[in-house]
Design a protein around this motif. Structure first.
Motif, PDB file in Angstrom:
ATOM      1  N   MET A   1       7.898   8.576 -10.050  1.00 26.02           N
ATOM      2  CA  MET A   1       8.847   8.840 -11.120  1.00 26.02           C
ATOM      3  C   MET A   1       9.251   7.471 -11.677  1.00 26.02           C
ATOM      4  N   ALA A   2       9.077   7.308 -12.971  1.00 21.56           N
ATOM      5  CA  ALA A   2       9.402   6.016 -13.584  1.00 21.56           C
ATOM      6  C   ALA A   2      10.496   6.212 -14.620  1.00 21.56           C
ATOM      7  N   ARG A   3      11.598   5.487 -14.453  1.00 20.13           N
ATOM      8  CA  ARG A   3      12.656   5.524 -15.467  1.00 20.13           C
ATOM      9  C   ARG A   3      12.231   4.601 -16.598  1.00 20.13           C
ATOM     10  N   SER A   4      12.361   5.097 -17.818  1.00 19.94           N
ATOM     11  CA  SER A   4      11.833   4.344 -18.952  1.00 19.94           C
ATOM     12  C   SER A   4      12.420   2.943 -19.052  1.00 19.94           C
ATOM     13  N   LEU A   5      13.664   2.768 -18.612  1.00 18.22           N
ATOM     14  CA  LEU A   5      14.264   1.439 -18.777  1.00 18.22           C
ATOM     15  C   LEU A   5      13.731   0.411 -17.785  1.00 18.22           C
ATOM     16  N   GLY A   6      12.810   0.835 -16.894  1.00 25.96           N
ATOM     17  CA  GLY A   6      12.137  -0.169 -16.080  1.00 25.96           C
ATOM     18  C   GLY A   6      12.307  -0.053 -14.575  1.00 25.96           C
ATOM     19  N   VAL A   7      12.365   1.173 -14.070  1.00 29.54           N
ATOM     20  CA  VAL A   7      12.459   1.341 -12.619  1.00 29.54           C
ATOM     21  C   VAL A   7      11.467   2.414 -12.185  1.00 29.54           C
ATOM     22  N   ILE A   8      10.598   2.065 -11.232  1.00 27.81           N
ATOM     23  CA  ILE A   8       9.607   3.024 -10.745  1.00 27.81           C
ATOM     24  C   ILE A   8       9.913   3.370  -9.290  1.00 27.81           C
ATOM     25  N   PHE A   9       9.934   4.660  -8.993  1.00 26.73           N
ATOM     26  CA  PHE A   9       9.962   5.092  -7.596  1.00 26.73           C
ATOM     27  C   PHE A   9       8.561   5.578  -7.279  1.00 26.73           C
ATOM     28  N   PHE A  10       7.843   4.774  -6.513  1.00 22.81           N
ATOM     29  CA  PHE A  10       6.448   5.084  -6.220  1.00 22.81           C
ATOM     30  C   PHE A  10       6.381   5.605  -4.796  1.00 22.81           C
ATOM     31  N   ALA A  11       6.126   6.912  -4.675  1.00 25.31           N
ATOM     32  CA  ALA A  11       6.126   7.543  -3.352  1.00 25.31           C
ATOM     33  C   ALA A  11       4.712   7.583  -2.798  1.00 25.31           C
ATOM     34  N   LEU A  12       4.516   6.939  -1.654  1.00 26.05           N
ATOM     35  CA  LEU A  12       3.224   7.012  -0.960  1.00 26.05           C
ATOM     36  C   LEU A  12       3.344   8.103   0.084  1.00 26.05           C
ATOM     37  N   LEU A  13       2.343   8.987   0.103  1.00 30.01           N
ATOM     38  CA  LEU A  13       2.468  10.191   0.916  1.00 30.01           C
ATOM     39  C   LEU A  13       1.322  10.306   1.925  1.00 30.01           C
ATOM     40  N   PRO A  14       1.343   9.488   2.986  1.00 24.87           N
ATOM     41  CA  PRO A  14       0.267   9.541   3.978  1.00 24.87           C
ATOM     42  C   PRO A  14       0.251  10.911   4.664  1.00 24.87           C
ATOM     43  N   PRO A  15      -0.938  11.369   5.074  1.00 24.43           N
ATOM     44  CA  PRO A  15      -1.033  12.688   5.694  1.00 24.43           C
ATOM     45  C   PRO A  15      -0.426  12.724   7.096  1.00 24.43           C
ATOM     46  N   ASP A  16      -0.298  11.556   7.734  1.00 19.84           N
ATOM     47  CA  ASP A  16       0.194  11.540   9.108  1.00 19.84           C
ATOM     48  C   ASP A  16       0.732  10.148   9.459  1.00 19.84           C
ATOM     49  N   LEU A  17       1.178  10.017  10.705  1.00 22.10           N
ATOM     50  CA  LEU A  17       1.729   8.737  11.164  1.00 22.10           C
ATOM     51  C   LEU A  17       0.691   7.929  11.944  1.00 22.10           C
ATOM     52  N   SER A  18      -0.564   8.183  11.681  1.00 18.91           N
ATOM     53  CA  SER A  18      -1.627   7.531  12.456  1.00 18.91           C
ATOM     54  C   SER A  18      -1.733   6.041  12.134  1.00 18.91           C
ATOM     55  N   GLN A  19      -2.448   5.353  13.011  1.00 26.34           N
ATOM     56  CA  GLN A  19      -2.719   3.927  12.813  1.00 26.34           C
ATOM     57  C   GLN A  19      -3.412   3.688  11.475  1.00 26.34           C
TER      58      GLN A  19
ATOM     59  N   HIS B   1      -1.061   3.951   8.687  1.00 25.69           N
ATOM     60  CA  HIS B   1      -0.189   2.779   8.708  1.00 25.69           C
ATOM     61  C   HIS B   1      -0.889   1.586   8.040  1.00 25.69           C
ATOM     62  N   ARG B   2      -2.159   1.382   8.424  1.00 20.80           N
ATOM     63  CA  ARG B   2      -2.912   0.254   7.842  1.00 20.80           C
ATOM     64  C   ARG B   2      -3.032   0.402   6.327  1.00 20.80           C
ATOM     65  N   GLN B   3      -3.382   1.609   5.902  1.00 23.19           N
ATOM     66  CA  GLN B   3      -3.532   1.842   4.455  1.00 23.19           C
ATOM     67  C   GLN B   3      -2.210   1.631   3.715  1.00 23.19           C
ATOM     68  N   LEU B   4      -1.145   2.086   4.351  1.00 27.96           N
ATOM     69  CA  LEU B   4       0.162   1.937   3.715  1.00 27.96           C
ATOM     70  C   LEU B   4       0.554   0.460   3.612  1.00 27.96           C
ATOM     71  N   ALA B   5       0.370  -0.271   4.706  1.00 29.80           N
ATOM     72  CA  ALA B   5       0.748  -1.683   4.712  1.00 29.80           C
ATOM     73  C   ALA B   5      -0.065  -2.444   3.663  1.00 29.80           C
ATOM     74  N   SER B   6      -1.344  -2.119   3.600  1.00 31.06           N
ATOM     75  CA  SER B   6      -2.194  -2.811   2.635  1.00 31.06           C
ATOM     76  C   SER B   6      -1.788  -2.452   1.200  1.00 31.06           C
ATOM     77  N   THR B   7      -1.476  -1.170   0.979  1.00 32.67           N
ATOM     78  CA  THR B   7      -1.045  -0.738  -0.357  1.00 32.67           C
ATOM     79  C   THR B   7       0.254  -1.433  -0.771  1.00 32.67           C
ATOM     80  N   THR B   8       1.231  -1.419   0.125  1.00 29.96           N
ATOM     81  CA  THR B   8       2.519  -2.013  -0.250  1.00 29.96           C
ATOM     82  C   THR B   8       2.384  -3.521  -0.455  1.00 29.96           C
ATOM     83  N   ASP B   9       1.550  -4.163   0.334  1.00 31.09           N
ATOM     84  CA  ASP B   9       1.329  -5.605   0.130  1.00 31.09           C
ATOM     85  C   ASP B   9       0.766  -5.869  -1.266  1.00 31.09           C
TER      86      ASP B   9
END
Lengths: 462, 477
Positions: free
Chosen positions: A372-390, A393-401
C-alpha cells in the motif's frame, strides 16, 4: 526475568494496591514482547500512581514498558530488559472536550473508538484512523507513531497533538504544549513523544485539535492492468487542484488478502463486491464536501481514470465507502495475518520518487508481497513468506537488504516496523545508522537518565 | 569590548562584517517588542563555515552568541540579553534549491519569508506560514520562533512545514536533523528545534515543504456594529465546523488607524470587522463563502462584502498586515500581547479587555487571529512617562492572567523570549521547566547560545524589569 527483578517487583502491591498488580503466568504471557516476559503487570488508575510506580522502578533500576491494548507492541527492537509491564488501560477517561473550540483532552489509555464515539455526537472526529482501530488506545497509537490514510489531508499526529502530560524516567510529572490550537510557549517536548515507543516517558494525558466531519464523503477506486497506468492517474490527481482526504495505491495481491475471512473480522466490515480485483493495481481516493464538490471530484477523477486507461472505476457511498476505508486503515493488521512470517517494510520517499521506490522493492522481492503506497510518499511493503523456515528467512533478509540499499540511493527512509520476533535481531529494522543518532541519545539522557523506559527498544540501542 | 575577540571576529569575517562602535550597535539593541539589550558586537556571517567559526570564537572567549534574522521578533528572542556577539543572518539569504515536483525548498536561514513564496509563485506553490512581517522577516527567524500568521488557521504554523534542519550546535558540531523525505526515523528532533527560540543551535540550512496554491480564494469583509456580534460570529463559524483559510478580527479603533494609512475601504464607523478568506476547489469556495456570509448576517453583520478581484483582496490584506504599523501612528509606543484562548471564550475575553482598557485609561486596539483564538491586544501609551509604563505592564498582566484563567496560553506565535519568561510559571510547574532546561542544557551546555531566554531565572523569577522603550512603528510587523 531475573530473581532479583522478581524480588524487587514483589513490593509493587504496596505502591498501588494488590488488585492492580499481577504476576500470574498466564497474564504475563499476554504481555510478552519478542518472547521476553515481564515479572509483573501493573495497572495504574491515575497519573499519581504512574509517578509512584516509575519512582519505584527508578529506585530499584527496574525496566518498565508502558502499553495500551498492546496491538503495536511488536514495533521496535527486542527489549534489553523487561521487568514491569505498565498497563495504561485504566487511565481511560475523556477529561475535557470542548466541541465549540474543537479541542480534546484524554487520558492515554482511552480507546480510539471511545473517543470517536464521543466526538461523533458533535459531528467531529480525530484523524487518528490508525490500524487496530477497534482495540487500540490513543496513547499507544501516538507512542508507536503509526500513520493513517487520512494523513493525505490532515497530516500526522504531530500536526494535531496540542500538548501532553507525561512522567519522566525519574518519576517526575511533566507537561508541554497546552490545550489551545495555537501555542508556542516553551519547548514542544510532546512532539518528541510521538513515535518514541515509550523510551522517553510514560504518556498520561494528551490534548488534541479535533476536526469537523465533512458534509459528505465518497470513495473512488480505479483499477489498472499495470503500475505505469496507475501512476499516470496518480500523477494527474497530484498535479490537479483536487485535495483528496485519502490517496493510496494498492498492489494486485491486496485484493486477495482483503477478501480473506480474517480481513472481514479485523475491519468488522464486508468489502463490497467489485471494488478491488485480483491481479489489478488499484488507486483508492477519498474525498469530501457538499454535493457540488463531490460532483466535481467524481467528474475529474472519471476523466483522469479514462485518460490513464483504467480497467474499471467505482464510486463508493455510505456503508461501502466506510468499509473500503476500514480495509485501507487495517492494511497492516490484515497483511500481518496473511502470512506466518509477515514483515512490513516502510519506505518513506520524496513523492516524485514513489514509483522508483516501489518498483525497486518489487524488483527486490524474492517472496510473495503486497503493498500500500500513500501518494504523498510512504510505502508499506508487506513481505509474506509462506513459513518461518531458514530458507524464508534468507530470502527475507536478502530482500530487505536490497530494499534498504535501493532506498538509500533514492534518499528514502527505510525501516521495518513489523517482522517475526525470531528474525528481528538479524534484520536492520531501523535502517542504516543515522547521522543524528547522537542528538537522540542526548534527548534520551535528559528524559530517562537511568534508562528504565523500554531499554534497547529504540533506534541505536536507545 | 575585548580587542582579542574583535581581532578574531575580523580575521574570520573581514572587518567590514563586524560592527562594534556604539552608534552601530544601537541599531541592534531593539526588535519589534519593547525589549532592549545591546550586543558587544554585531557580525554578518556569509557561510556555514563562518557560523562554525563564530561558535568556536564564542566558546574560546566565553562570550554569549545570539542569532538574528531581520529583527522583527516580538518578544526579544533575537536580542543579546547578556551582551556578546549578535550574528545577523541577512547575508545568508540564498534559496539553495527548489524542487517543484516534490514541493520542497532548501533555504539559508536569512531568506526573507515572502521572497521564497515569490520565487516559486510561477510554479503554483508557496511557503504557507505568512507572518504579518513576511516582507521582512526571515525563514530562520520563523523556524526559531515557530511563527504563525493569518493563514495558519488552515495551513498550520511553521513547524508543520519544516522537514530538515542543518545547524551548528553551541558545542561547535555541525549537525543535520530530520529528512527531506517524510517520517524521518527516530525522535522528532525538528519538532523540538522548531520554536526553540534560538536556544539550541544556530541554523545554517532549512528544508521546507511548499504548498500548492488553492484553485480559488474568496475574501469576505463582514462589518459589525458591536464587538459582541463580531466575536459571537467567530464562535459560531468555529462551532459549525467551518475552517476558513483565515479569520481575522480588526476592531473599530484599529480600523480607523488602518484606513487612514492604507485606504483599503474599511468602514471607519463600525465596531469591528472580520476579514475572512475561504479557499479550495472552486465549487467548495462558493458555497463556503455563502455559508460564512449567512452566519455573519445571522449575527447582525451590517454588511458582508466580497472582494471583487485580487486587487481589492490584496488591498484588504495589506490593511491587515500593516495594521501594527498603522497603530504606531496613533501613539508613541504600544505594547502588544499574544495570548491565546479557546475560541468559545472570545466574547468574554474581548469584554474583559475593553473593561481593562477603560479602567486603566489606555486605549487598546485589537487586531488578531480570531479564528484560532490568538489575541493581539495593542496597548497604546507614552513610554516617556515612567508611571505609564508600570501601569501598562499591570494592565497587560491582567489580560494574560485572564487568558490563562480561560484555559489559554501566554503566547501563540510571538514566542517567550526575554519578554514573557517571567510569566512561564503561570503555565508550567518548576518540574516542567526543569525538564525543558535539561533539554536546553543537553544541546547548549555552557549556556553561551542565546542566554536567559524562555525560562525564568530561578532566583529572579517574577521580577519586572523596567526598561527604556522604543518608539512604535520602528519595525515592520
Amino acid at each position: 526475568m531475573t530473581t532479583a527483578s522478581k524480588t524487587a517487583t514483589s513490593r509493587l502491591p504496596d505502591v498501588i494496591g494488590a488488585e492492580h498488580v499481577s504476576s500470574n503466568a498466564t497474564d504475563l504471557s499476554a504481555y510478552a514482547i519478542d518472547q521476553k516476559l515481564p515479572s509483573v503487570i501493573v495497572r495504574p488508575g491515575s497519573t499519581e500512581e504512574v509517578v509512584e510506580i516509575v519512582k519505584y522502578a527508578a529506585t530499584e533500576k527496574l525496566a518498565l514498558i508502558a502499553s495500551g491494548a498492546r496491538t503495536k507492541i511488536g514495533i521496535g527492537s527486542p527489549p534489553a530488559r523487561y521487568d514491569i509491564a505498565l498497563d495504561m488501560t485504566r487511565l481511560n477517561r475523556i477529561i475535557a472536550y470542548d466541541p465549540g473550540d474543537l479541542t480534546l483532552s484524554v487520558e492515554a489509555g482511552v480507546p480510539l473508538q471511545k473517543v470517536a464515539a464521543a466526538l461523533a455526537v458533535h459531528r467531529q472526529f480525530l484523524p487518528l484512523a490508525a490500524p487496530f482501530f477497534d482495540r487500540a488506545t490513543v496513547g499507544g497509537t501516538i507512542a508507536s507513531g503509526v500513520d493513517t490514510p487520512l494523513r493525505q489531508f490532515y497530516g500526522t499526529a504531530r500536526d494535531y497533538v496540542l500538548g501532553m502530560e507525561f512522567v519522566s524516567g525519574e518519576g517526575v510529572r511533566s507537561k508541554s504544549g497546552g490545550n489551545v490550537v495555537k501555542n508556542v510557549t516553551g519547548y514542544d517536548l510532546h512532539k518528541l513523544m510521538i513515535g518514541s515507543l515509550g523510551t522517553l516517558g510514560v504518556i498520561t494525558r494528551l490534548n488534541f485539535k479535533t476536526f469537523p466531519m465533512p458534509a459528505a464523503s465518497r470513495g473512488f477506486v480505479a483499477t489498472f492492468e499495470t503500475l505505469d497506468r496507475a501512476f499516470k492517474m496518480r500523477n494527474c490527481v497530484a498535479q490537479s487542484p483536487l485535495t483528496p482526504m485519502t490517496f493510496d495505491l494498492l498492489s494486485p495481491r491486496v485484493a486477495d488478502i482483503f477478501s480473506s475471512q480474517r480481513a472481514g473480522q479485523l475491519t468488522s466490515s464486508t468489502m463490497p463486491a467489485g471494488v478491488f480485483s485480483s491481479g489489478q493495481w488499484a488507486l483508492a481516493i477519498g474525498y469530501s464536501g457538499k454535493d457540488n464538490v463531490l460532483l466535481r471530484y467524481e467528474a475529474e477523477l472519471r476523466r483522469m481514470a479514462a485518460e490513464s486507461s483504467a480497467a474499471a472505476v467505482i464510486v463508493l457511498e455510505d456503508r461501502d465507502r466506510a468499509a473500503a476505508f476500514a480495509f485501507k486503515r487495517e492494511f497492516i493488521p490484515i497483511a500481518l495475518e496473511s502470512s506466518p512470517a509477515a514483515t512490513i517494510v516502510k519506505i518513506s520517499v520524496l513523492s516524485a520518487r514513489l514509483k522508483d521506490a516501489l518498483s525497486g522493492a518489487i524488483k527486490a522481492a524474492q517472496l510473495p508481497w503486497a503493498a500500500m503506497a500513500r501518494s504523498l510518499g510512504v510505502i508499506f511493503f508487506a513481505l509474506l513468506p509462506p513459513d518461518l523456515s531458514q530458507a524464508s528467512h534468507r530470502q527475507l533478509a536478502s530482500t530487505t537488504d536490497q530494499i534498504l540499499a535501493a532506498g538509500g540511493l533514492l534518499g528514502a527512509n527505510v525501516t521495518i516496523p513489523w517482522c517475526p520476533s525470531e528474525w528481528k535481531s538479524a534484520l536492520k529494522i531501523w535502517g542504516p545508522e543515522r547521522h543524528d543518532l547522537a542528538q537522540m541519545q542526548k534527548v534520551k539522557k535528559v528524559f530517562d537518565p537511568l534508562c528504565i523506559f523500554s531499554p534497547g527498544r529504540f533506534m541505536g540501542g536507545i | 569590548m575585548d580587542s582579542r575577540l574583535l581581532q578574531d571576529l575580523k580575521k574570520l569575517l573581514g572587518s567590514e562584517a563586524v560592527l562594534h562602535e556604539p552608534e552601530d550597535l544601537m541599531l541592534y539593541e531593539y526588535d519589534g517588542s519593547v525589549e532592549v539589550a545591546r550586543p558587544n558586537c554585531v557580525v554578518f556571517p556569509r557561510t556555514k563555515e563562518h557560523i562554525v567559526g563564530l561558535v568556536e570564537i564564542a566558546n574560546r572567549h566565553k562570550t554569549p552568541i545570539v542569532g538574528r534574522g531581520a529583527g522583527t521578533g516580538l518578544s526579544g528572542g533575537a536580542l543579546a540579553r547578556r551582551g556578546g556577539i549578535l550574528a545577523i543572518f541577512s547575508k545568508m539569504n540564498r534559496i539553495l534549491e527548489v524542487d517543484v515536483e516534490n514541493q520542497r525548498a532548501i533555504v539559508q536561514p536569512g531568506v526573507v519569508n515572502a521572497d521564497l513564496s515569490a520565487a516559486v509563485a510561477h510554479t503554483g506553490l508557496h511557503f504557507a506560514p505568512d507572518p504579518s512581517s513576511q516582507k521582512a522577516c526571515t525563514i530562520g527567524g520563523n523556524v526559531s520562533e515557530n511563527s504563525g500568521g493569518p493563514h495558519t488557521l488552515a495551513y498550520g504554523v511553521t513547524t508543520n512545514h519544516v522537514l530538515e534542519l542543518e545547524m551548528v550546535l553551541p558545542t561547535g558540531e555541525l549537525i543535520r536533523i530530520g529528512s527531506s523525505a517524510l517520517d524521518s526515523p527516530g525522535y522528532d528532533l525538528p519538532g523540538l528545534f522548531v520554536g526553540s527560540e534560538g536556544t539550541l543551535g544556530l541554523l545554517t540550512e532549512i528544508t521546507v515543504k511548499l504548498t500548492r496554491l488553492p484553485e480559488s480564494v474568496k475574501t469576505l469583509l463582514a462589518i459589525f456594529d458591536t464587538l459582541d456580534d463580531t466575536t459571537e460570529t467567530v464562535v459560531d463559524i468555529t462551532a459549525r465546523g467551518i475552517t476558513p483559510a483565515a479569520c481575522e478580527m480588526l476592531d473599530g479603533y484599529t480600523l480607523r488607524a488602518v484606513e487612514a494609512y492604507v485606504h483599503a475601504g474599511f468602514p471607519i464607523d463600525s465596531a469591528a470587522v472580520l476579514l475572512i478568506d475561504v479557499d479550495g476547489v472552486r465549487e467548495g469556495v462558493e458555497s463556503q463563502a455563502e455559508e460564512v456570509a449567512e452566519i455573519c448576517r445571522a449575527h447582525h453583520a451590517r454588511e458582508v462584502r466580497v472582494a471583487k478581484d485580487s486587487r481589492e483582496r490584496d488591498l484588504l490584506w495589506k490593511g491587515r498586515k500593516n495594521a501594527f504599523g498603522a497603530v504606531g501612528r496613533l501613539s508613541t509606543t504600544y505594547y502588544v500581547q499574544d495570548g491565546v484562548i479557546p475560541r468559545t471564550k472570545l466574547p468574554a475575553t474581548l469584554r474583559r479587555i475593553t473593561e481593562i482598557s477603560e479602567r486603566y485609561g489606555f486605549p487598546i486596539g485589537n487586531i488578531f487571529h480570531a479564528g484560532d483564538g490568538n489575541l493581539h491586544p495593542l496597548i497604546l501609551f507614552d513610554a516617556r512617562d515612567e508611571r505609564q509604563l508600570k501601569r501598562v505592564i499591570a494592565a497587560a498582566d491582567e489580560i494574560i492572567q485572564f487568558c490563562i484563567e480561560m484555559g489559554g496560553s501566554i503566547t501563540g506565535e510571538h514566542g517567550v523570549g526575554m519578554e514573557k519568561d517571567r510569566l512561564m510559571p503561570l503555565l508550567f510547574s518548576e518540574a516542567d521547566l526543569d525538564l525543558m532546561r535539561g533539554v536546553r542544557d543537553a544541546f547548549n551546555p555552557t549556556g553561551l547560545l542565546n542566554p536567559e531566554k524562555i525560562f525564568p531565572n530561578k532566583k529572579g523569577c517574577g521580577e519586572i524589569h523596567i526598561r527604556p522603550l522604543p518608539v512604535a512603528g520602528v519595525s515592520v510587523t
